[in-house]
Every structure is written in C-alpha cells, then in structure tokens.
Design an enzyme around this catalytic site. Structure first.
Site, mmCIF file in Angstrom:
data_model
loop_
_atom_site.group_PDB
_atom_site.id
_atom_site.type_symbol
_atom_site.label_atom_id
_atom_site.label_comp_id
_atom_site.label_asym_id
_atom_site.label_seq_id
_atom_site.Cartn_x
_atom_site.Cartn_y
_atom_site.Cartn_z
ATOM 1 N N LYS A 112 -16.855 42.115 -5.306
ATOM 2 C CA LYS A 112 -16.313 43.496 -4.907
ATOM 3 C C LYS A 112 -16.760 44.254 -3.767
ATOM 4 O O LYS A 112 -16.024 44.684 -2.659
ATOM 5 C CB LYS A 112 -16.445 44.265 -6.264
ATOM 6 C CG LYS A 112 -15.774 45.782 -5.809
ATOM 7 C CD LYS A 112 -15.995 46.605 -7.087
ATOM 8 C CE LYS A 112 -15.335 47.912 -6.914
ATOM 9 N NZ LYS A 112 -15.943 48.903 -7.999
ATOM 10 N N GLN A 113 -18.218 43.850 -3.548
ATOM 11 C CA GLN A 113 -18.784 44.983 -2.408
ATOM 12 C C GLN A 113 -20.225 44.173 -2.132
ATOM 13 O O GLN A 113 -20.655 43.638 -2.976
ATOM 14 C CB GLN A 113 -18.905 46.251 -2.894
ATOM 15 C CG GLN A 113 -19.980 46.448 -3.979
ATOM 16 C CD GLN A 113 -19.665 47.618 -4.796
ATOM 17 O OE1 GLN A 113 -18.711 47.956 -5.523
ATOM 18 N NE2 GLN A 113 -20.694 48.829 -4.359
ATOM 19 N N GLU A 140 -19.480 44.933 -9.088
ATOM 20 C CA GLU A 140 -19.028 45.084 -10.186
ATOM 21 C C GLU A 140 -18.024 44.208 -10.525
ATOM 22 O O GLU A 140 -17.605 44.242 -11.890
ATOM 23 C CB GLU A 140 -18.325 46.517 -10.434
ATOM 24 C CG GLU A 140 -19.489 47.561 -10.261
ATOM 25 C CD GLU A 140 -18.873 49.090 -10.164
ATOM 26 O OE1 GLU A 140 -17.691 49.337 -9.920
ATOM 27 O OE2 GLU A 140 -19.862 50.028 -10.109
ATOM 28 N N TRP A 177 -25.302 56.560 -7.115
ATOM 29 C CA TRP A 177 -26.192 55.841 -6.058
ATOM 30 C C TRP A 177 -25.829 55.985 -4.517
ATOM 31 O O TRP A 177 -26.851 55.818 -3.913
ATOM 32 C CB TRP A 177 -26.676 54.361 -6.516
ATOM 33 C CG TRP A 177 -25.557 53.330 -6.136
ATOM 34 C CD1 TRP A 177 -24.555 53.471 -6.725
ATOM 35 C CD2 TRP A 177 -25.689 52.167 -5.335
ATOM 36 N NE1 TRP A 177 -23.760 52.261 -6.209
ATOM 37 C CE2 TRP A 177 -24.688 51.679 -5.377
ATOM 38 C CE3 TRP A 177 -26.897 51.646 -4.808
ATOM 39 C CZ2 TRP A 177 -24.175 50.377 -4.656
ATOM 40 C CZ3 TRP A 177 -26.648 50.504 -4.129
ATOM 41 C CH2 TRP A 177 -25.304 49.816 -4.421
ATOM 42 N N ASP A 178 -24.508 56.373 -4.356
ATOM 43 C CA ASP A 178 -23.902 56.365 -3.238
ATOM 44 C C ASP A 178 -24.933 57.549 -2.290
ATOM 45 O O ASP A 178 -25.146 57.205 -0.987
ATOM 46 C CB ASP A 178 -22.790 56.901 -3.163
ATOM 47 C CG ASP A 178 -21.550 56.085 -4.074
ATOM 48 O OD1 ASP A 178 -22.077 55.733 -5.142
ATOM 49 O OD2 ASP A 178 -20.424 56.141 -3.581
HETATM 50 C C1 BGC Z 1 -18.619 51.348 -6.512
HETATM 51 C C2 BGC Z 1 -19.919 51.954 -6.926
HETATM 52 C C3 BGC Z 1 -19.948 53.277 -6.449
HETATM 53 C C4 BGC Z 1 -18.673 54.083 -7.107
HETATM 54 C C5 BGC Z 1 -18.522 55.333 -6.360
HETATM 55 C C6 BGC Z 1 -17.412 51.919 -7.395
HETATM 56 O O1 BGC Z 1 -16.269 51.556 -6.872
HETATM 57 O O2 BGC Z 1 -18.407 49.840 -6.928
HETATM 58 O O3 BGC Z 1 -20.964 51.035 -6.217
HETATM 59 O O4 BGC Z 1 -20.900 53.796 -6.798
HETATM 60 O O5 BGC Z 1 -17.762 53.276 -6.612
HETATM 61 O O6 BGC Z 1 -18.385 55.289 -5.055
#
Ligand code: BGC
Length: 766
Positions: free
Chosen positions: A594-595, A481, A351-352
């Site tokens: 995490k984000q 996550e 989804w990035d």
């Molecule tokens: C992130 C995801 C991301 C993926 C690839 C993961 O660490 O939590 O949101 O899509 O990395 O960049």
C-alpha cells in the site's frame, strides 16, 4: 482525475457553477486558521447537495464505537471532529423570494480562493425571470486574531427595485454526517440577541466542550430587527429598499471562543470583547492585518517553481493548507489528516504528524511550533502507558495509532492496532527536532521520559528466541496496511532497535551534559543500568528477515518471497485501486504494497544505508507498490531522487503534488489530504533539493526536474533564514538573516555570507 479549477499560480478558481461537484469545490475552498476552519459552504441557503462543515480545533466527540464482535482492547469510542456552529450564515430574500442557487437561474458564478492573502470570494449573477441580481461575498478567518472570522456580502439588483431582507445568523443546531448513531452532538447552553448583535453558547454531549460564537452584523441604511430564534439559533434581520443598481452590503464579524482556552463562565465576555474590537477596527482593517500576515508566511516559506504553473499551484495550495491547519501555539492541538476540510479520519492525530508534518514546520516556522508537536506526545505519556498496559504484559508506553487526548480511538482497529511501529516515528521526531534545530534542551526536559517509556515498550514486546539467539517482533502490521499480523516486519524491527539505541545515546548525552537532571530522571523513571544493558542486547541481537534469492533486499517481513511475485505493471488496470476492487482476503495475501514500508525505514534512518542499498530496495519494492495511501509516493520520490532516478522522482512527486487539485483519488469531496500535501513539500525540499542535516551540517544535493526552468524555496535552519534557488546552470543560496556559515552542496563545502548570497555553477558541484 478531475480538474474543476483554473490553473493559476496563486488562486484556486472555479468558473461556472458545478452543483454536481459542489462537495469537491467546498473541500477545495476550505479556509481556516489553526483555531477553526470551514469548508467553502455558501453563506446563503442552499437546498442542493452540500456538506456543511465548520470545525473548531480540539473540539471533538467520543462517538460510541460500532462493532460486531467486541474484543478486549477495542477502543471504547471513535473520536469525531465536530461540525460546529455555522457562523457564516446569511439568509437572503429579494422581493420575498429566498436566494437559493439550487432554485435560481445561475447566469454567472465564480468561486475564488486567493492563497496569497487567505481570502475566499464568490461573485454570482442570478436571474429570476427578467430580474438580474449580482451577489458578491468575501470571507476570511483571521490568522492574526484567531478567534475572528468576517464576511462581507453584497446584494445588488441590477435591473429592478427591490426590498432586500437579509437575516444574519448563528446556528448551533448542526450535525455530523458521520455520526455512528445519527445522534446530534450539541446541547444548548445560552443565547441572546440584540440589535446588530447575537450570541449562542452550546456544549457537546459527554465531554462538555463549550463553544461560544458572538456576531455583530451591519447593513448600512437598513432597518434592523431582532429575530425570535431558538436556544441554538440567533439572528438579526435587516430590511433595505434599494433602487436598481444600488447595493445592500452586509458586514458580519464573528468571534468564536471555547473552554479549551477560557473558563466556561468567561466565554461570553471573551467573545464579546473580541467581536467588539474587530468590529470597531472595521472589516477592511482586520482584513488588511490578515493579508499582511499571509504575505509574511509566504515570505518565509514559499516554494517558487518556474516553468510549470500546474506544479506551482500545487505546491502553494499544499503549503497554504499546512499553515491553515496547524499554527503551533498550543501543545494540546495537533494535525488531523483532513485538517479543517472534512470529517473523515475524525480530525484525530496519526503518526502522520511525526513522520511527515513535523519536517515542514521545522523548516518553515519558529522552533516552538515543532517543540509543541513533540510536547503534545509528552502530555499524553500517561495515556500511552495505560495503552501499553492494556495489551497484557506490555511495559512502558505504546502511543495510539489514532488519538485526540492520548487514548486510542481508531474505528478500524482490526487493521491498525498492530501498527505498533508508530512508537518509532514518535521517538524519531525527537531525534529529528534535535538534529535539525541543534537544540538539545528538549531531551532533558521531556524527551528522555518519552524515549525511556517507548524503549521499555519495545523491550517488553520483543521475544527472545534462544535457539537462534535473536530477538523477534511477532504479530505486527507495518506501515503497509495491506499485510496484517506479520512476523518481523523489517521496518518495525529496525525502528524498535533504533529506539533502544537512541534512548541509550540520549542517556549518554545527559550524563555528559546534564548529570543532575539525568540523576533526577533515573530516579523518577526507576531506570537502572541493567535495563540499559538489556536495551543494548536487544538492539544488537535484533533479527531482520532475509531471503537468499534477493540478498540485497531488506525483506519486508518473514515469508515475503513465498508470495506470488507479480508486479503492479502486470495487473489489469481495472483492478486498481485494489482497495476498491479486491476483497480484503485477496489484498492481504498478495505481494502488493500500500505504502512505503521498507523504504520508510531507508528514509528515516537515511545515514545508515548506502546509495546501492537504497537503489536495490527501490528497484525491488517500487514495482510492487500501489501507492494507495497518499503517504506513499513522496517517500519513494525522495529515495528515487537520492539514487539518481530523476524521472521516477518527478513522476512520483506528481502523484502527490496535485492530488486534491486534480482529485486523483476521486475522494477530495470528503476533504483534503493534508499529509500528502506535506509530502509534496518533502519531495521538493528533501527529494529534489536533497536537504539533509548530518552532524550539525546542512547539506543539499539538488537536481532540477525536467520541464522546470528553476525552483526556489525559503527555509529556516537554526538561526539562518535562507533562500535556495536551483537553476539549470547554477545554484544560489541567499541568507536574509543569520551569521556567515558553511553548508555542503553536492558534498562540497560552501561558505554562505551573513546577509548575502553565494552562487555556484551546477557543473562545479556535480
Ligand atoms: C495510512 C496510514 C495513515 C492514515 C492517515 C492510512 O491510509 O495507511 O499510514 O496514518 O491513512 O493518513
């Protein structure tokens, strides 16, 4: 943090040889052109630690998944970007001794990536006893003719006469370090060698991707022999006697083509045609074309920072990689989180792309580039429908979290299969494209189909709770996550409701503007007014978690306040990063994020939330966020800039701007963080400059980070090519192409003349 490279505005320079950090340097000096790319591996033999990596866009292998307890729905395979034929190899021997930096004394060494011109060079002084040899190499992957890469490699014995033997080769007998079962993925197909020429065609197991590489090599004044190779290795050997101080110079041009672009039976002819054309043109001319094209990229997309060379280098490195990774001519290709710089994340699409990368291409490239990124998901709509269907009872389309061809292929399925929020980002990208470009034609052509199927998915995934008269979404993982299987992730619910609403908005738009096309689509999709009404009902009755102790905060999920509310600042730093120090159990039950999760929603749907709401949620979530995804700091930085937390905005920006240059996460040896790279661009353009497009009006709300004298960036908006320059006392906007138009600066309307500029004192606009 580890700084191996000089701070320089346009270059990445490694002074001195660092064998212990060779993988890191190889990642950092990767070059590519959207069609193919290669880590900064040495051309000559090297017996020290190295990660050989040469990657071809779209060429992957479905490696069988490794899993303990197989569960229904688990992806059949994990897609791997393949280490492909080594096209840059030269084996060098000087008076019978093979050149290998691991064996020779390295007196002097400099590896330099020139980002302005897209060229990688190396100069070395090597010693064997008293004999000194100078080696210089220059290589590039043409951004003009994407199938072409070229190398010039010069060997000069400084203080002795020598017989120099140089073997220029193509080696398709290569492997992936991350192969799940230590398998090799390539099979030989065809090969051939003549004087100064060689080619090799190999194909992948299972999917039969065919790759043909053809090379022409010359060493002036040398005798050339054909080497007896193997079915996967072809070579020419050049022998030259040189005096002390005399050079032997190899010029090697390679064409690499695949059956992604041509029929298998035409591959050799296509490769030969391209390699012959490039060789006839000559190394210098092909290089000159390539360099001119890079200068043009910079003319259109440079971000210039005055007063901070580190920041300048960081943003240019990031922009450089965005252009190396994706060029947007082919809607079957996408952007891997590591680009062409490593195998991690399998080179697959996340989804990035929609949530982050799209923004960069919208502002720096022709609209077709962003269009092709959208089209990629439309191409994969049938697989997304199958994917929804596999999740028993689900309708419509669920796009995969990780994919190559539309099928889910995630290795860490346990964590990510519930991240159904990705459907929201894919719909949002359609909105983002339309809103930014003003071009609504995508909606009728392809967008509505995707939006309808996504809406159908959400409508089947929600569950109605009659006693509360609300719709809920249970059992999900949000962007954070570090929480799995939660109920009512605020971000997921928000985006689901927004998708349902946006599908209705586009329906109305088509009814007003393209009624015939709408009628056709309604029929094709068997879409009824009842279904549309059901979407409206879900949108209106979507449930959002709240907690009375924090009334101004959008609760990340149900029960979030039941967690122990400790802050990152309260943690002993030795626990960080949590993902390397804590058990998964400890991570999941903690409050730590995490984000960006709630903040991701505030960023996407920015117009819906007030500054006060953004502030309250930033204040609440930032102290609980560990930013252990490189996707995180930029979103927080953008919101911080918007709510006026300038220092915080800069601090968060700095975490992504030089993430790889300073190897902050100690993992750059695996490859670069492409999404974080685009994130740092977003922090400047969307964050510090505050770019927004609302109802067809471009607006900025610029701030100048402390320590910067000024910053400026070039961008395209609709037909306007503009250059924004934010200085201490004034902001200027220059238009190099396009009609006169108005934009908003700190909420005031400013007229920008055609091919002219306007300068406004900062004080006037604040
Ligand atoms: C992130 C995801 C991301 C993926 C690839 C993961 O660490 O939590 O949101 O899509 O990395 O960049």
């Amino acid at each position: 943090m580890k700084r191996l490279f000089d701070v320089n505005e346009w270059k990445i320079i490694e002074q001195g040889f660092h064998p212990e950090d060779n993988r890191l340097a190889e990642s950092m000096t990767s070059i590519g052109n959207g069609h193919m790319g290669m880590r900064g591996n040495f051309e000559e033999d090297y017996s020290g630690d190295t990660h050989q990596g040469m990657y071809v866009a779209g060429v992957y292998y479905p490696d069988k998944t490794r899993v303990g307890w197989w569960k229904n729905g688990y992806p059949e395979y994990f897609a791997k970007v393949l280490n492909a034929v080594n096209i840059m190899g030269v084996r060098v021997s000087i008076n019978g001794k093979n050149v290998d930096l691991n064996e020779w004394e390295v007196v002097d060494f400099k590896r330099e990536l020139d980002m302005q011109h897209g060229v990688l060079t190396r100069t070395m002084l090597l010693k064997n006893g008293v004999e000194e040899t100078k080696i210089e190499s220059t290589r590039f992957f043409s951004i003009v003719t994407k199938e072409i890469a070229a190398l010039r490699y010069t060997v000069t014995p400084i203080n002795f006469e020598a017989e120099i033997i140089i073997e220029s080769y193509l080696d398709a007998d290569v492997e992936n370090e991350d192969s799940n079962y230590d398998e090799k993925f390539w099979l030989p197909v065809e090969h051939g060698t003549e004087e100064r020429f060689g080619y090799v065609t190999s194909k992948t197991k299972k999917l039969d991707w065919h790759v043909t590489a053809a090379m022409i090599t010359d060493v002036e004044g040398a005798i050339c022999e054909v080497v007896e190779g193997t079915s996967q290795y072809v070579a020419n050997r050049f022998t030259k006697q040189v005096e002390s101080g005399e050079a032997a110079t190899v010029e090697k041009v390679v064409a690499l083509v695949t059956n992604r672009d041509y029929e298998v039976e035409d591959l050799l002819e296509q490769a030969m045609k391209r390699v012959n054309e490039a060789f006839e043109l000559g190394f210098d001319a092909v290089l000159a074309q390539h360099e001119a094209a890079w200068l043009k990229h910079w003319e259109e997309a440079d971000v210039k920072i005055e007063g901070d060379v580190e920041a300048q280098q960081g943003i240019r490195f990031n922009i450089f990689h965005m252009f190396q990774t994706y060029t947007g001519e082919d809607s079957r290709l996408n952007i891997g989180p590591k680009g062409f710089t490593g195998e991690k994340y399998g080179g697959a699409t996340y989804w990035d792309t929609e949530a982050y990368c799209l923004n960069f291409y919208l502002a720096t490239s022709k609209p077709d580039v962003a269009w092709n990124l959208l089209k990629y998901r439309h191409n994969q709509l049938p697989q997304a429908k199958e994917n929804a269907d596999k999740n028993v009872g689900m309708k419509g389309a669920l796009y995969p979290m990780v994919t190559m061809n539309g099928e889910e292929c995630h290795n860490e399925w346990e964590i990510t299969h519930e991240e159904i929020h990705r459907n929201g980002a894919i719909a949002h990208a359609i909105y983002n494209y339309t809103n930014y470009t003003g071009d609504t034609s995508y909606l009728g052509q392809y967008g509505f189909e995707v939006l309808v199927e996504i809406a159908r998915y959400w409508a089947s995934r929600v569950n109605y709770v009659p006693q509360k008269d609300v719709y809920m979404i249970l059992g999900v993982t949000g962007p954070n996550e570090y929480e799995n299987n939660v109920n009512n992730n605020w971000y997921t619910n928000l985006m689901a409701a927004w998708c349902l609403e946006y599908a209705q908005t586009v329906h109305r738009h088509l009814a007003d503007n393209e009624p015939d096309r709408l009628a056709e689509l309604m029929h094709q999709l068997a879409l009824t007014d009842e279904e549309l009404a059901q979407w409206a009902d879900i949108d209106q009755k979507m449930y959002y978690p709240k907690d009375e102790t924090e009334p101004a905060v959008f609760m990340q999920q149900d029960g979030f306040m039941d967690k122990e509310q400790i802050m990152v600042a309260d943690l002993d730093p030795k626990h960080l990063p949590l993902n390397q120090n804590w058990s998964w159990d400890r991570v999941l039950r903690s409050v730590f994020i995490k984000q960006a999760d709630v903040l991701q929603g505030l960023y996407f749907l920015t117009d819906r939330f007030s500054i006060e709401q953004k502030k309250a949620n930033f204040d609440f979530y930032e102290p609980r966020t560990v930013h252990e995804s490189s996707l995180s700091p930029c979103i927080y930085s953008i919101i911080a800039a918007e709510v006026g937390y300038e220092e915080k905005a800069v601090e968060l920006y700095q975490r992504s701007a030089r993430l790889d240059l300073d190897n902050y996460n100690n993992d750059t040896e695996d490859g670069l963080h492409i999404t974080s790279m685009v994130g740092s661009w977003m922090s400047i353009v969307h964050g510090f400059a505050g770019l927004r497009v609302q109802e067809g009006v471009l607006s900025f709300n610029p701030m100048l980070p402390q320590g910067w004298t000024s910053y400026s960036f070039r961008m395209q908006w609709r037909d306007h090519h503009i250059h924004i320059h934010v200085k201490q006392n004034e902001i200027s906007i220059e238009q190099s192409a396009g009609e006169a138009f108005s934009l908003k600066l700190h909420n005031q309307v400013i007229d920008v003349p055609a091919e002219g500029s306007v300068t406004v004192p900062s004080s006037m606009t604040v």
